[in-house]
Design a protein around this motif. Structure first.
Motif, PDB file in Angstrom:
ATOM      1  N   GLU A 115       1.362  -1.501   0.263  1.00  0.00           N
ATOM      2  CA  GLU A 115      -0.170   0.196   0.209  1.00  0.00           C
ATOM      3  C   GLU A 115       1.148   1.383  -0.053  1.00  0.00           C
ATOM      4  N   ALA A 116       2.494   1.051   0.624  1.00  0.00           N
ATOM      5  CA  ALA A 116       2.788   2.468   0.462  1.00  0.00           C
ATOM      6  C   ALA A 116       3.221   2.862  -0.256  1.00  0.00           C
ATOM      7  N   LEU A 118       1.283   4.112  -2.846  1.00  0.00           N
ATOM      8  CA  LEU A 118       0.266   4.471  -2.891  1.00  0.00           C
ATOM      9  C   LEU A 118      -0.248   5.913  -2.108  1.00  0.00           C
ATOM     10  N   ARG A 119       0.475   5.996  -1.387  1.00  0.00           N
ATOM     11  CA  ARG A 119       1.192   7.402  -0.666  1.00  0.00           C
ATOM     12  C   ARG A 119       1.229   7.995  -1.852  1.00  0.00           C
ATOM     13  N   ALA A 326       6.029  -4.181   4.710  1.00  0.00           N
ATOM     14  CA  ALA A 326       5.028  -2.944   5.883  1.00  0.00           C
ATOM     15  C   ALA A 326       5.157  -3.953   7.345  1.00  0.00           C
ATOM     16  N   ASP A 330       1.903  -1.046  10.559  1.00  0.00           N
ATOM     17  CA  ASP A 330       2.263  -0.154   8.980  1.00  0.00           C
ATOM     18  C   ASP A 330       0.186  -0.574   8.837  1.00  0.00           C
ATOM     19  N   LEU A 331       0.130  -1.832   8.584  1.00  0.00           N
ATOM     20  CA  LEU A 331      -1.332  -2.493   8.520  1.00  0.00           C
ATOM     21  C   LEU A 331      -2.031  -2.169   9.219  1.00  0.00           C
ATOM     22  N   TYR A 334      -3.832   2.699   9.911  1.00  0.00           N
ATOM     23  CA  TYR A 334      -4.076   4.204   9.174  1.00  0.00           C
ATOM     24  C   TYR A 334      -5.997   3.920   8.770  1.00  0.00           C
ATOM     25  N   THR A 335      -6.390   2.719   9.345  1.00  0.00           N
ATOM     26  CA  THR A 335      -7.593   2.576   9.367  1.00  0.00           C
ATOM     27  C   THR A 335      -8.926   3.621  10.076  1.00  0.00           C
ATOM     28  N   TYR A 336      -7.973   3.746  11.012  1.00  0.00           N
ATOM     29  CA  TYR A 336      -9.066   4.717  11.892  1.00  0.00           C
ATOM     30  C   TYR A 336      -8.129   6.002  11.649  1.00  0.00           C
ATOM     31  N   ALA A 337      -8.365   7.651  12.487  1.00  0.00           N
ATOM     32  CA  ALA A 337      -6.597   8.333  12.897  1.00  0.00           C
ATOM     33  C   ALA A 337      -6.803   8.353  14.080  1.00  0.00           C
ATOM     34  N   ALA A 338      -7.397   7.670  14.511  1.00  0.00           N
ATOM     35  CA  ALA A 338      -6.284   7.346  15.987  1.00  0.00           C
ATOM     36  C   ALA A 338      -7.116   5.645  16.939  1.00  0.00           C
ATOM     37  N   MET A 339      -6.207   4.856  16.859  1.00  0.00           N
ATOM     38  CA  MET A 339      -6.646   3.481  16.706  1.00  0.00           C
ATOM     39  C   MET A 339      -7.919   2.950  18.233  1.00  0.00           C
ATOM     40  N   PRO A 340      -8.886   2.762  18.014  1.00  0.00           N
ATOM     41  CA  PRO A 340      -9.289   2.695  18.353  1.00  0.00           C
ATOM     42  C   PRO A 340      -8.719   0.462  19.720  1.00  0.00           C
ATOM     43  N   GLU A 342     -10.114  -2.502  20.283  1.00  0.00           N
ATOM     44  CA  GLU A 342     -10.377  -3.303  19.789  1.00  0.00           C
ATOM     45  C   GLU A 342      -8.735  -3.654  18.687  1.00  0.00           C
TER      46      GLU A 342
ATOM     47  N   ARG B 101      -8.319   6.341   3.629  1.00  0.00           N
ATOM     48  CA  ARG B 101      -7.057   6.566   5.070  1.00  0.00           C
ATOM     49  C   ARG B 101      -6.414   5.519   4.845  1.00  0.00           C
ATOM     50  N   THR B 104      -3.730   5.194   0.944  1.00  0.00           N
ATOM     51  CA  THR B 104      -3.097   6.189   0.530  1.00  0.00           C
ATOM     52  C   THR B 104      -2.049   6.096   1.920  1.00  0.00           C
ATOM     53  N   ASP B 165     -12.390  10.926  11.034  1.00  0.00           N
ATOM     54  CA  ASP B 165     -12.859   9.315   9.877  1.00  0.00           C
ATOM     55  C   ASP B 165     -13.858  10.243   9.652  1.00  0.00           C
ATOM     56  N   ARG B 193     -17.367   6.986  20.307  1.00  0.00           N
ATOM     57  CA  ARG B 193     -16.308   5.520  20.663  1.00  0.00           C
ATOM     58  C   ARG B 193     -16.970   5.542  22.178  1.00  0.00           C
TER      59      ARG B 193
END
Lengths: 359, 324
Positions: A115-116, A118-119, A326, A330-331, A334-340, A342, B101, B104, B165, B193
């Protein structure tokens, strides 16, 4: 110039014939240095494309959609774009990327499965490739709306194949663009096939360009193997977009010389004769003949360009292959702005598992 | 000021649009008409057609164009008129909104808030009563939010509009005008959340959200008359889910009941029950129960009551839990 070629009458804009002769009055009149730059980008594109196929066969690169045959469409279009314009690609756009200055190492890195790659580097206005067919079209229209709202004098370009014109998003996007007169340039690379399904199965309309008529803006069919025709149409459409005159649909009539992807075998659905017929219309060959007639091409120049392209490509391959793999972070990052919590827990579990020496 | 959820949503939009000119509202009927539920009433006159855009009837393009707007730094608020009509935009949401997000590596984010009315309560035609939140909760990258009161609606919507988000903001149609509540005039955030314990009790925990909260309250009041103390956890953000709050509550009460409008199978109740099983098994005095919509197509209004959880069904489940 665009309005001189009525797609409803089957008229197609072509500057260069197959011998490289320019039609009087249609040549966009580019300076010699720019003509040579375009040729060099086309050659780099073809060299980089051939290299990707080779790497795929060697197991060094994953599934890859080759661009051979599309160099005029891609380089002609991107060469007409400005630094501030935006590009919403589909997935067969190598020459666009090379021309717009996207690092080839990043491009390879993506197709190597990271994925990197594609940045998009900061400062380049290139959205990531869109694999779900046609889905980038409404997005490009939204970028056009935003440009209009922010009073930016820029154009937003999006590319797609003939198959995409059957998708709902093609209709929804172009319809939106017509209603709001967005600064979009829609470029269909009509390469006659959606994997195996021929263009005739996508629409009963005589051309794709004529669909623009129903959306209330101009459409033009151009010879997609003629880089000057693509450039001329794109330059005009981009200028119209930037100056508030609304969108344009350009149908670049071309042919996919290679398979759909490295997982495809085009011999199953088209004849050798047909492919050979299109070899004759090779976009690079045609432009080379034109340059030759202008005294801008000879064997020595060709050798320099070929060597420079090979060096450019080899450097990118080396750089891409030297990139680190990666990490689990890295994986997950980037799913959320801040990692939840879970995801934090799943990441910790994965790392603990890897720490036990298992994969 | 005392207001309905519709007014609270409207105020949140107006105040945030005033504060942040990157916010653009777009969709079917959101402009001159003010939205079919009047949630965008007055915005068109106040902010003009460039910021409150009536669009072609085109859900995929409404969401897709919103994505493109974020590329140039805007924060669009697309409205899909009913959740039952969101499916043409599903590809844009699942394939792009949720993933850009990550795709990229953070270069492009998609700070948009997709608002859509959902759930039963308007006695309209087929497709107007859907409650398919679980479809969105399965998608990494999305934040799924459901308010259950005017106060929360304003605070959660403001928090969503300020979030980086993408948020699917589900507005329970049944609650749009069901109750009025004191809502502060100034803008405020109710944190995303974070679940909330909206009723305390010692005997069992009811986990619910949206329009099921008032129903759960009715059932809890009836249970109280029988001497049973029901605690109610309002999940508020369905994904990413605040597991800690309901797990802590179940550890205290020892019994759990999940209530949702959506069908039972693969509904969020299954995820909640599994979480309780993983995290609070030894605190449990009874199996986790679920009171949910049936695993059938949502019926037309005349038969709605046979489908949706009402206070009596919840009360029966409470008794079963206590008798176990």
């Amino acid at each position: 110039m665009i309005e001189l070629f009525d797609p409803l009458k089957g008229e197609r804009l072509r500057v260069l014939d197959e011998t490289g002769e320019a039609a009087p009055g249609l040549d966009p009149g580019l300076p010699d240095a720019e003509l040579r730059a375009i040729y060099e980008r086309m050659l780099r594109t073809r060299t980089a494309d051939a290299k990707a196929l080779k790497l795929q066969r060697q197991g060094r690169l994953g599934t890859y959609p080759p661009s051979r045959g599309h160099e005029a469409c891609q380089v002609g279009l991107a060469s007409a774009m400005g630094r501030d314009d935006w590009f919403f690609p589909y997935f067969r756009d190598l020459g666009m990327y090379i021309t717009l200055g996207y690092p080839l190492a990043d491009y390879y890195h993506l197709w190597m499965g990271n994925e990197a790659g594609l940045r998009t580097p900061d400062g380049l206005n290139i959205y990531p490739i869109a694999i779900p067919v046609g889905s980038q079209i409404p997005q490009a229209v939204g970028a056009g709306l935003a440009a209009k709202y922010r009073k930016l004098r820029i154009a937003v370009v999006t590319t797609f194949g003939d198959g995409a014109t059957s998708e709902g998003d093609f209709h929804e996007g172009l319809n939106f663009a017509g209603v709001f007169r967005t600064p979009n340039v829609f470029v269909c690379l009509n390469n006659q096939f959606a994997i195996s399904v021929p263009r005739a199965r996508q629409t009963a309309a005589a051309t794709i360009a004529q669909k623009a008529v129903a959306y209330g803006f101009p459409g033009v069919q151009v010879d997609g193997n003629d880089v000057l025709a693509v450039y001329a149409a794109a330059r005009e459409a981009l200028a119209n977009a930037r100056s508030g005159q609304g969108p344009t649909l350009i149908e670049a009539y071309t042919y996919r010389m290679g398979d759909h992807t490295t997982s495809d075998d085009a011999a199953r659905y088209r004849s050798k004769e047909e492919v050979q017929e299109w070899e004759r219309r090779d976009p690079i060959l045609r432009f080379r003949l034109y340059l030759g007639k202008k005294g801008l091409w000879d064997e020595a120049y060709e050798k320099t360009v070929q060597e420079s392209a090979a060096e450019f490509v080899e450097k990118a391959v080396a750089e891409a292959e030297a990139r680190p793999a990666a990490t689990p972070e890295d994986l997950f990052t980037y799913t959320y702005a801040a990692m939840p919590p879970e995801l934090e827990a799943q990441l910790a579990e994965l790392k603990a598992f890897l720490g036990e020496g298992r994969r | 000021m005392i207001m309905t959820m519709v007014q609270a949503i409207n105020q949140a939009l107006a105040q945030e649009m005033e504060r942040d000119d990157r916010i653009i509202v777009l969709g079917q009927d959101v402009g001159r008409d003010g939205g079919v539920f009047r949630t965008t009433e007055g915005l068109f006159d106040r902010f003009g057609p460039e910021r409150v855009m009536d669009t072609p009837l085109s859900e995929s393009a409404i969401v897709g164009a919103s994505i493109g707007m974020t590329a140039l730094g805007l924060r669009p608020v697309p409205e899909v008129q009913f959740m039952g009509f969101i499916y043409p935009a599903f590809n844009q949401i699942v394939s792009h909104v949720a993933r850009l997000r990550n795709r990229t590596r953070g270069r492009f984010t998609v700070p948009l808030t997709i608002r859509t009315p959902y759930g039963a309560g308007v006695k309209a035609l087929e497709h107007h009563s859907e409650s398919t939140e679980a479809l969105f909760c399965q998608i990494p990258g999305l934040t799924v939010v459901v308010p259950s009161s005017p106060y929360d609606a304003k605070g959660l919507l403001i928090a969503s509009l300020r979030s980086d988000d993408p948020v699917i903001f589900l507005e329970p149609t049944k609650l749009y005008r069901a109750e009025k509540q004191e809502v502060p005039e100034e803008p405020y955030e109710v944190p995303l959340r974070r679940a909330a314990v909206v009723r305390e009790g010692k005997d069992l925990t009811i986990i619910a959200w949206g329009a099921m909260i008032p129903v759960a309250r009715q059932a809890a009041a009836a249970a109280q008359a029988e001497g049973i103390g029901a605690e109610i956890v309002d999940l508020r953000t369905l994904s990413p889910m605040d597991r800690e709050t309901f797990v802590a509550s179940v550890r205290k009460t020892g019994r759990a009941l999940v209530v949702h409008e959506a069908p039972k199978t693969c509904g969020l109740g299954a995820e909640i029950a599994a979480t309780i099983g993983e995290s609070a098994l030894l605190s449990l005095d009874a199996p986790v129960l679920r009171v949910t919509g049936q695993d059938i197509t949502v019926p037309l209004p005349k038969s709605e009551d046979l489908y949706y959880p009402g206070p009596e069904r919840i009360l029966r489940a409470i008794r079963r839990l206590m008798e176990y």
